[in-house]
Design a protein around this motif. Structure first.
Motif, PDB file in Angstrom:
ATOM      1  N   LEU A  74     -71.378  21.002 -36.303  1.00  4.75           N
ATOM      2  CA  LEU A  74     -71.697  20.386 -37.600  1.00  4.75           C
ATOM      3  C   LEU A  74     -70.490  20.495 -38.542  1.00  4.75           C
ATOM      4  O   LEU A  74     -70.143  19.536 -39.235  1.00  4.75           O
ATOM      5  CB  LEU A  74     -72.924  21.058 -38.236  1.00  4.75           C
ATOM      6  N   ALA A  75     -69.847  21.674 -38.547  1.00  4.47           N
ATOM      7  CA  ALA A  75     -68.661  21.852 -39.398  1.00  4.47           C
ATOM      8  C   ALA A  75     -67.583  20.845 -39.010  1.00  4.47           C
ATOM      9  O   ALA A  75     -66.922  20.261 -39.879  1.00  4.47           O
ATOM     10  CB  ALA A  75     -68.135  23.282 -39.272  1.00  4.47           C
ATOM     11  N   ALA A  76     -67.427  20.617 -37.704  1.00  2.00           N
ATOM     12  CA  ALA A  76     -66.401  19.691 -37.211  1.00  2.00           C
ATOM     13  C   ALA A  76     -66.695  18.248 -37.622  1.00  2.00           C
ATOM     14  O   ALA A  76     -65.813  17.388 -37.541  1.00  2.00           O
ATOM     15  CB  ALA A  76     -66.283  19.789 -35.703  1.00  2.00           C
ATOM     16  N   MET A  77     -67.928  17.975 -38.040  1.00  4.17           N
ATOM     17  CA  MET A  77     -68.261  16.643 -38.543  1.00  4.17           C
ATOM     18  C   MET A  77     -68.196  16.626 -40.066  1.00  4.17           C
ATOM     19  O   MET A  77     -68.466  15.597 -40.684  1.00  4.17           O
ATOM     20  CB  MET A  77     -69.665  16.222 -38.087  1.00  4.17           C
ATOM     21  N   VAL A 193     -67.947  26.442 -41.931  1.00  5.27           N
ATOM     22  CA  VAL A 193     -68.779  25.536 -42.730  1.00  5.27           C
ATOM     23  C   VAL A 193     -68.281  25.385 -44.173  1.00  5.27           C
ATOM     24  O   VAL A 193     -68.096  24.253 -44.643  1.00  5.27           O
ATOM     25  CB  VAL A 193     -70.258  25.985 -42.695  1.00  5.27           C
ATOM     26  N   PRO A 194     -68.055  26.462 -44.924  1.00  2.00           N
ATOM     27  CA  PRO A 194     -67.666  26.283 -46.335  1.00  2.00           C
ATOM     28  C   PRO A 194     -66.381  25.463 -46.473  1.00  2.00           C
ATOM     29  O   PRO A 194     -66.279  24.597 -47.343  1.00  2.00           O
ATOM     30  CB  PRO A 194     -67.462  27.721 -46.833  1.00  2.00           C
ATOM     31  N   PHE A 195     -65.404  25.723 -45.599  1.00  2.00           N
ATOM     32  CA  PHE A 195     -64.152  24.966 -45.648  1.00  2.00           C
ATOM     33  C   PHE A 195     -64.398  23.479 -45.380  1.00  2.00           C
ATOM     34  O   PHE A 195     -63.908  22.606 -46.121  1.00  2.00           O
ATOM     35  CB  PHE A 195     -63.166  25.551 -44.630  1.00  2.00           C
ATOM     36  N   ALA A 196     -65.172  23.179 -44.339  1.00  2.00           N
ATOM     37  CA  ALA A 196     -65.467  21.772 -44.013  1.00  2.00           C
ATOM     38  C   ALA A 196     -66.199  21.088 -45.162  1.00  2.00           C
ATOM     39  O   ALA A 196     -65.957  19.922 -45.470  1.00  2.00           O
ATOM     40  CB  ALA A 196     -66.289  21.691 -42.719  1.00  2.00           C
ATOM     41  N   GLN A 197     -67.089  21.836 -45.814  1.00  2.00           N
ATOM     42  CA  GLN A 197     -67.830  21.261 -46.951  1.00  2.00           C
ATOM     43  C   GLN A 197     -66.890  20.980 -48.118  1.00  2.00           C
ATOM     44  O   GLN A 197     -67.020  19.963 -48.801  1.00  2.00           O
ATOM     45  CB  GLN A 197     -68.933  22.228 -47.392  1.00  2.00           C
ATOM     46  N   ALA A 198     -65.925  21.888 -48.316  1.00  2.00           N
ATOM     47  CA  ALA A 198     -64.984  21.705 -49.434  1.00  2.00           C
ATOM     48  C   ALA A 198     -64.093  20.482 -49.219  1.00  2.00           C
ATOM     49  O   ALA A 198     -63.507  19.961 -50.172  1.00  2.00           O
ATOM     50  CB  ALA A 198     -64.138  22.963 -49.615  1.00  2.00           C
ATOM     51  N   LEU A 207     -61.249  16.039 -37.835  1.00  2.00           N
ATOM     52  CA  LEU A 207     -61.627  17.425 -37.498  1.00  2.00           C
ATOM     53  C   LEU A 207     -62.201  17.512 -36.084  1.00  2.00           C
ATOM     54  O   LEU A 207     -62.869  16.595 -35.610  1.00  2.00           O
ATOM     55  CB  LEU A 207     -62.694  17.951 -38.473  1.00  2.00           C
ATOM     56  N   ASN A 208     -61.947  18.646 -35.441  1.00  2.00           N
ATOM     57  CA  ASN A 208     -62.521  18.961 -34.138  1.00  2.00           C
ATOM     58  C   ASN A 208     -62.691  20.471 -34.125  1.00  2.00           C
ATOM     59  O   ASN A 208     -61.822  21.178 -34.620  1.00  2.00           O
ATOM     60  CB  ASN A 208     -61.555  18.508 -33.023  1.00  2.00           C
ATOM     61  N   ASP A 209     -63.796  20.973 -33.593  1.00  2.18           N
ATOM     62  CA  ASP A 209     -63.904  22.436 -33.577  1.00  2.18           C
ATOM     63  C   ASP A 209     -63.338  22.991 -32.275  1.00  2.18           C
ATOM     64  O   ASP A 209     -63.356  22.339 -31.237  1.00  2.18           O
ATOM     65  CB  ASP A 209     -65.342  22.904 -33.819  1.00  2.18           C
ATOM     66  N   ILE A 210     -62.791  24.187 -32.368  1.00  9.20           N
ATOM     67  CA  ILE A 210     -62.102  24.769 -31.215  1.00  9.20           C
ATOM     68  C   ILE A 210     -63.094  25.597 -30.412  1.00  9.20           C
ATOM     69  O   ILE A 210     -63.251  26.796 -30.609  1.00  9.20           O
ATOM     70  CB  ILE A 210     -60.879  25.602 -31.670  1.00  9.20           C
ATOM     71  N   SER A 211     -63.790  24.907 -29.509  1.00  5.10           N
ATOM     72  CA  SER A 211     -64.771  25.612 -28.679  1.00  5.10           C
ATOM     73  C   SER A 211     -64.224  25.842 -27.269  1.00  5.10           C
ATOM     74  O   SER A 211     -64.619  26.783 -26.597  1.00  5.10           O
ATOM     75  CB  SER A 211     -66.077  24.832 -28.630  1.00  5.10           C
ATOM     76  N   ASP A 212     -63.304  24.991 -26.817  1.00  9.15           N
ATOM     77  CA  ASP A 212     -62.738  25.136 -25.463  1.00  9.15           C
ATOM     78  C   ASP A 212     -61.242  25.463 -25.482  1.00  9.15           C
ATOM     79  O   ASP A 212     -60.555  25.273 -24.484  1.00  9.15           O
ATOM     80  CB  ASP A 212     -62.940  23.841 -24.662  1.00  9.15           C
TER      81      ASP A 212
END
Lengths: 321, 321
Positions: A74-77, A193-198, A207-212
């Protein structure tokens, strides 16, 4: 404990999200999306012995981390988390207490992001499986896609990379009861999350989250956006404890170690100060690690290190250009 | 087949739902809910050897049926199905073809209801598990709850009851290759979406889908609405093939046989003709099977049969009042 008293035990006494019309308790949940927002939804599954072992994770950590993996999407979106749904397959030899601890881990993490549990399923099986579906909202048209990187963009990463992989390494060496910040990062990751919201007011940010691992995520951005990404290995945010290890381990943890749940992004040079301002406002470390270049042939990721330029594959493997 | 070519193989070439902004291909899906509608979402899990056996279901049927169970939850809320998300845990000994057949079963069923696959997860494990999350829309405020039954309501059921349980009985006796309408009902159930949609203009109708047998669902309505439900056993819609069996088997299949995915509902006497009109319009068999009574003490379900009044428990067990 029968199905109904179990459902009763995990049902929230009240919902934090005012858009919930009906949570747990009917054939389905009912929510009233707010006008002017798009809905974001994602699903992630964790399987015992594939994604984790009880030797390195308590049931509480499993719950905490499976929700983290979903919230990180969700943050990555770029969106505000709202609800989640949980389906669990529970082996007969798990105790009622272990099951409740998984939910406690999810509930504690959900509370940090004002999320509510709105439904799911609990069934028995041979192997532990948990699937979480999450829901969130983003202002209309402001979802952050991997395809939004543009030539000339700055490439940035939040936090430190490799912490979770190094934490797992320590866990396997020392056992799960060890009190150590890297182990904590592995067991209880904090999605950005807070950074993505800001960043929501920005017109464009990729944005892409670093999961792999960053190698995989940077390649995803390059391919989706049709550009090349140049990363300076020396600029990657890495803690000294990791740098103390062999370069081989260091590279493995940092480039392809998964589950840091940091964000990898790109933004125009003009908007870079706004990224820095959002970082400061939300107390998030953000580092410029490279730039976006026009793609020559096939979009790819170039790792620049000690004057060498190497192609970085999805798996973290590097070879000379 | 690696993860990426697999995702490619299940990705739809186009989406039927115009509210989809981004389906498969990023960290999450993005949809734009239509103003004036509430969103409905539900999740259902099926586990091999718990919910089905490969001896009685082909992979295609497994896919078809897990989506049916989810769509039936949407129908029970009175809503229009829209999207679905699939998480699969696949054992190493399953072939690529079996995996693709599961998706084919889901895709064929999804097409019947104009639904789109918007995401999910495929991971390996020891035991086959599939979790589907579905999403749909209902006009604002018109979701159908179990709590909406009122004193004096007519109680009705769609279709025939017990078909699926009788089909499973035949399957275990004869094997899955048998061509038989009851077996087909078990393997490829048809949720009552068109009928539920035709009821959308009604101000109030109580709906619950029959996934665990009418005894269980009627008790859920009674408890949620705080009323008693009186069912006339002789009025239950049952096919002659089932009536030919012993009364014990007949009752077992009809009262507590699961997965018929018919709808059980209650509506005011005044609106009963509108139920009948919706049934005719959508070519759905609907039968009045009882009435809603004020609750004396604890809300319960009364089964009236041959002048006897028996209390019907959730499990289908009956005992004299």
């Amino acid at each position: 404990m029968d199905e109904f008293s179990f459902i009763d035990s995990i049902m929230q006494k009240y919902y934090r999200q005012s858009s919930i019309i009906k949570g747990i308790g009917d054939d389905a949940a009912v929510v009233r999306p707010v006008n002017g927002f798009d809905m974001i939804t994602a699903s992630d599954t964790m399987v015992e012995d594939i994604h984790f072992r009880l030797a390195t994770m308590t049931p509480y950590h499993i719950g905490y981390r499976v929700l983290a993996a979903n919230i990180s999407d969700l943050a990555a979106m770029g969106c505000d988390p709202a609800y989640y749904m949980v389906s669990i397959v529970i082996p007969k030899d798990w105790s009622k207490q272990q099951l409740q601890e998984i939910y406690a881990g999810m509930q504690d993490h959900a509370r940090e992001h004002q999320m509510d549990l709105i439904g799911g399923d609990t069934v028995s099986g041979h192997q532990f499986v948990v699937t979480v579906t999450v829901y969130g909202y983003v202002p209309k048209g402001y979802a952050r896609y991997r395809s939004q990187a543009r030539e000339g963009d700055y490439v940035f990463a939040t936090g430190y990379l490799g912490d979770s992989a190094y934490g797992l390494h320590l866990l396997l060496e020392r056992g799960k009861s060890t009190d150590n910040p890297f182990i904590k990062r592995h067991q209880m990751p904090q999605p950005r999350v807070p950074f993505a919201q800001a960043l929501q007011p920005l017109k464009r940010v990729c944005l892409n989250d670093i999961s792999d691992g960053i190698a995989s995520e940077a390649n995803e951005i390059a391919q989706a956006s049709g550009i090349d990404i140049e990363i300076n290995f020396g600029d990657l945010p890495v803690r000294p404890e990791i740098k103390d290890h062999t370069l081989k381990d260091h590279k493995k943890w940092v480039l392809s170690g998964g589950e840091d749940f940091e964000l990898l992004g790109t933004v125009s040079e003009d908007d870079w100060p706004r990224i820095q301002a959002a970082a400061e406002q939300t107390n998030t470390k953000v580092t410029k690690i490279g730039t976006v270049k026009p793609s020559t042939e096939n979009p790819c990721v170039i790792l620049c290190s000690d004057g060498r330029r190497e192609k970085l594959s999805k798996s973290g493997y590097v070879h000379l250009q």
